[in-house]
Design a protein around this motif. Structure first.
Motif, mmCIF file in Angstrom:
data_model
loop_
_atom_site.group_PDB
_atom_site.id
_atom_site.type_symbol
_atom_site.label_atom_id
_atom_site.label_comp_id
_atom_site.label_asym_id
_atom_site.label_seq_id
_atom_site.Cartn_x
_atom_site.Cartn_y
_atom_site.Cartn_z
ATOM 1 N N ARG A 298 13.143 -20.112 -11.687
ATOM 2 C CA ARG A 298 13.980 -19.101 -11.021
ATOM 3 C C ARG A 298 13.409 -17.703 -11.207
ATOM 4 O O ARG A 298 13.401 -16.901 -10.276
ATOM 5 C CB ARG A 298 15.408 -19.182 -11.552
ATOM 6 C CG ARG A 298 16.147 -20.382 -11.042
ATOM 7 C CD ARG A 298 17.574 -20.420 -11.515
ATOM 8 N NE ARG A 298 18.242 -21.597 -10.968
ATOM 9 C CZ ARG A 298 19.177 -22.264 -11.585
ATOM 10 N NH1 ARG A 298 19.606 -21.877 -12.773
ATOM 11 N NH2 ARG A 298 19.717 -23.326 -11.029
ATOM 12 N N ILE A 299 12.955 -17.396 -12.420
ATOM 13 C CA ILE A 299 12.357 -16.086 -12.670
ATOM 14 C C ILE A 299 11.104 -15.914 -11.832
ATOM 15 O O ILE A 299 10.909 -14.889 -11.179
ATOM 16 C CB ILE A 299 12.035 -15.894 -14.163
ATOM 17 C CG1 ILE A 299 13.317 -15.648 -14.937
ATOM 18 C CG2 ILE A 299 11.064 -14.731 -14.375
ATOM 19 C CD1 ILE A 299 13.105 -15.548 -16.428
ATOM 20 N N ALA A 300 10.237 -16.919 -11.855
ATOM 21 C CA ALA A 300 8.982 -16.827 -11.100
ATOM 22 C C ALA A 300 9.253 -16.662 -9.611
ATOM 23 O O ALA A 300 8.563 -15.898 -8.931
ATOM 24 C CB ALA A 300 8.124 -18.060 -11.368
ATOM 25 N N ASP A 301 10.238 -17.350 -9.106
ATOM 26 C CA ASP A 301 10.538 -17.226 -7.684
ATOM 27 C C ASP A 301 11.212 -15.897 -7.374
ATOM 28 O O ASP A 301 11.032 -15.340 -6.289
ATOM 29 C CB ASP A 301 11.388 -18.389 -7.200
ATOM 30 C CG ASP A 301 11.242 -18.586 -5.704
ATOM 31 O OD1 ASP A 301 10.098 -18.618 -5.211
ATOM 32 O OD2 ASP A 301 12.282 -18.685 -5.023
ATOM 33 N N ALA A 302 11.955 -15.349 -8.317
ATOM 34 C CA ALA A 302 12.626 -14.066 -8.098
ATOM 35 C C ALA A 302 11.625 -12.924 -7.930
ATOM 36 O O ALA A 302 11.897 -11.975 -7.196
ATOM 37 C CB ALA A 302 13.581 -13.757 -9.246
ATOM 38 N N ASP B 29 -1.037 -17.620 -25.839
ATOM 39 C CA ASP B 29 -1.608 -18.812 -25.205
ATOM 40 C C ASP B 29 -1.545 -18.694 -23.685
ATOM 41 O O ASP B 29 -2.508 -19.033 -22.987
ATOM 42 C CB ASP B 29 -0.873 -20.070 -25.662
ATOM 43 C CG ASP B 29 -1.115 -20.406 -27.121
ATOM 44 O OD1 ASP B 29 -2.070 -19.869 -27.730
ATOM 45 O OD2 ASP B 29 -0.327 -21.203 -27.675
ATOM 46 N N PHE B 30 -0.421 -18.212 -23.182
ATOM 47 C CA PHE B 30 -0.255 -18.044 -21.731
ATOM 48 C C PHE B 30 -1.373 -17.173 -21.162
ATOM 49 O O PHE B 30 -2.038 -17.548 -20.193
ATOM 50 C CB PHE B 30 1.116 -17.413 -21.439
ATOM 51 C CG PHE B 30 1.310 -17.026 -20.008
ATOM 52 C CD1 PHE B 30 1.786 -17.930 -19.089
ATOM 53 C CD2 PHE B 30 1.001 -15.740 -19.576
ATOM 54 C CE1 PHE B 30 1.959 -17.578 -17.754
ATOM 55 C CE2 PHE B 30 1.173 -15.375 -18.251
ATOM 56 C CZ PHE B 30 1.650 -16.295 -17.335
ATOM 57 N N TYR B 31 -1.593 -16.007 -21.752
ATOM 58 C CA TYR B 31 -2.603 -15.100 -21.209
ATOM 59 C C TYR B 31 -4.024 -15.583 -21.473
ATOM 60 O O TYR B 31 -4.925 -15.334 -20.665
ATOM 61 C CB TYR B 31 -2.373 -13.669 -21.705
ATOM 62 C CG TYR B 31 -1.253 -13.026 -20.922
ATOM 63 C CD1 TYR B 31 -1.411 -12.701 -19.580
ATOM 64 C CD2 TYR B 31 -0.022 -12.788 -21.504
ATOM 65 C CE1 TYR B 31 -0.376 -12.150 -18.843
ATOM 66 C CE2 TYR B 31 1.020 -12.231 -20.781
ATOM 67 C CZ TYR B 31 0.827 -11.913 -19.439
ATOM 68 O OH TYR B 31 1.854 -11.378 -18.709
ATOM 69 N N ARG B 32 -4.258 -16.301 -22.543
ATOM 70 C CA ARG B 32 -5.582 -16.889 -22.788
ATOM 71 C C ARG B 32 -5.888 -17.923 -21.706
ATOM 72 O O ARG B 32 -6.985 -17.960 -21.152
ATOM 73 C CB ARG B 32 -5.643 -17.525 -24.177
ATOM 74 C CG ARG B 32 -6.984 -18.202 -24.479
ATOM 75 C CD ARG B 32 -6.992 -18.921 -25.804
ATOM 76 N NE ARG B 32 -5.801 -19.715 -26.073
ATOM 77 C CZ ARG B 32 -5.525 -20.896 -25.509
ATOM 78 N NH1 ARG B 32 -6.332 -21.426 -24.624
ATOM 79 N NH2 ARG B 32 -4.414 -21.546 -25.823
ATOM 80 N N LEU C 28 3.653 -20.277 -13.236
ATOM 81 C CA LEU C 28 4.381 -21.420 -13.784
ATOM 82 C C LEU C 28 3.430 -22.433 -14.424
ATOM 83 O O LEU C 28 3.720 -22.983 -15.487
ATOM 84 C CB LEU C 28 5.217 -22.096 -12.695
ATOM 85 C CG LEU C 28 6.455 -21.321 -12.260
ATOM 86 C CD1 LEU C 28 7.024 -21.895 -10.967
ATOM 87 C CD2 LEU C 28 7.503 -21.315 -13.366
ATOM 88 N N TRP C 29 2.286 -22.662 -13.802
ATOM 89 C CA TRP C 29 1.301 -23.596 -14.347
ATOM 90 C C TRP C 29 0.792 -23.098 -15.703
ATOM 91 O O TRP C 29 0.720 -23.873 -16.661
ATOM 92 C CB TRP C 29 0.143 -23.773 -13.364
ATOM 93 C CG TRP C 29 -0.863 -24.765 -13.833
ATOM 94 C CD1 TRP C 29 -0.812 -26.121 -13.689
ATOM 95 C CD2 TRP C 29 -2.075 -24.473 -14.529
ATOM 96 N NE1 TRP C 29 -1.921 -26.689 -14.264
ATOM 97 C CE2 TRP C 29 -2.718 -25.705 -14.783
ATOM 98 C CE3 TRP C 29 -2.683 -23.300 -14.960
ATOM 99 C CZ2 TRP C 29 -3.926 -25.786 -15.454
ATOM 100 C CZ3 TRP C 29 -3.895 -23.383 -15.618
ATOM 101 C CH2 TRP C 29 -4.511 -24.611 -15.865
ATOM 102 N N ALA D 14 0.803 -23.457 -21.583
ATOM 103 C CA ALA D 14 1.016 -22.795 -22.870
ATOM 104 C C ALA D 14 2.093 -23.519 -23.678
ATOM 105 O O ALA D 14 1.944 -23.714 -24.891
ATOM 106 C CB ALA D 14 1.388 -21.330 -22.664
ATOM 107 N N LEU D 15 3.163 -23.933 -23.029
ATOM 108 C CA LEU D 15 4.207 -24.688 -23.722
ATOM 109 C C LEU D 15 3.662 -26.018 -24.232
ATOM 110 O O LEU D 15 3.978 -26.439 -25.348
ATOM 111 C CB LEU D 15 5.407 -24.916 -22.807
ATOM 112 C CG LEU D 15 6.310 -23.711 -22.599
ATOM 113 C CD1 LEU D 15 7.212 -23.905 -21.386
ATOM 114 C CD2 LEU D 15 7.136 -23.434 -23.850
#
Length: 142
Positions: free
Chosen positions: A118-122, A22-25, A92-93, A98-99
């Protein structure tokens, strides 16, 4: 009756795989993610699989990614890409969309919100949006 304690226990492996699809779609089809999409290869299959393997372990399940590729340093694997605040926010969006589409319980969405930020900002490695795009074929191999 026990309750699920980890995102993996809530979603399961199939749910995580669906979340990544879903995320990649969403990333592939929504103009709100155009800069993020431009950093990826035409074929999103390999990166979808890698994200599902990574998230499975990260969310408390079997370490699929580590078993296949060894340890991962997200900053190293994303260093070739211009990831500024705009690209981070687009990632993140897409994940939030997707969630939402997966009808993940609010408990899970709340549980993941800060760690995903945190992951996205890292992996953000620039302070400004990208003026030029990287080779879109590189991320599929990364």
């Amino acid at each position: 009756m026990t309750t699920a304690n980890t995102p993996f226990e809530i979603l399961g492996e199939d749910g995580i795989r669906q979340l990544c699809e879903d995320f990649y779609r969403i990333m592939d089809s929504r103009p709100e993610a155009s800069e993020l999409r431009a950093m990826h290869a035409e074929d999103l299959g390999p990166v979808t699989e890698k994200l599902a393997e990574y998230l499975t372990g990260w969310m408390g399940g079997p370490p699929r990614y580590a078993d296949k590729y060894g340890t991962v340093c997200l900053t190293d694997s994303h260093a070739a890409y211009h990831i500024g605040p705009e690209e981070r926010d687009q990632w993140l969006w897409c994940m939030e969309q997707a969630l939402a589409e997966s009808q993940a319980p609010e408990e899970l969405r709340e549980m993941l919100r800060i760690p995903l930020q945190r992951i996205a900002d890292a992996v953000r490695n620039r302070d400004q949006p990208s003026a030029t795009k990287r080779d879109p074929n590189v991320i599929a191999a990364g």
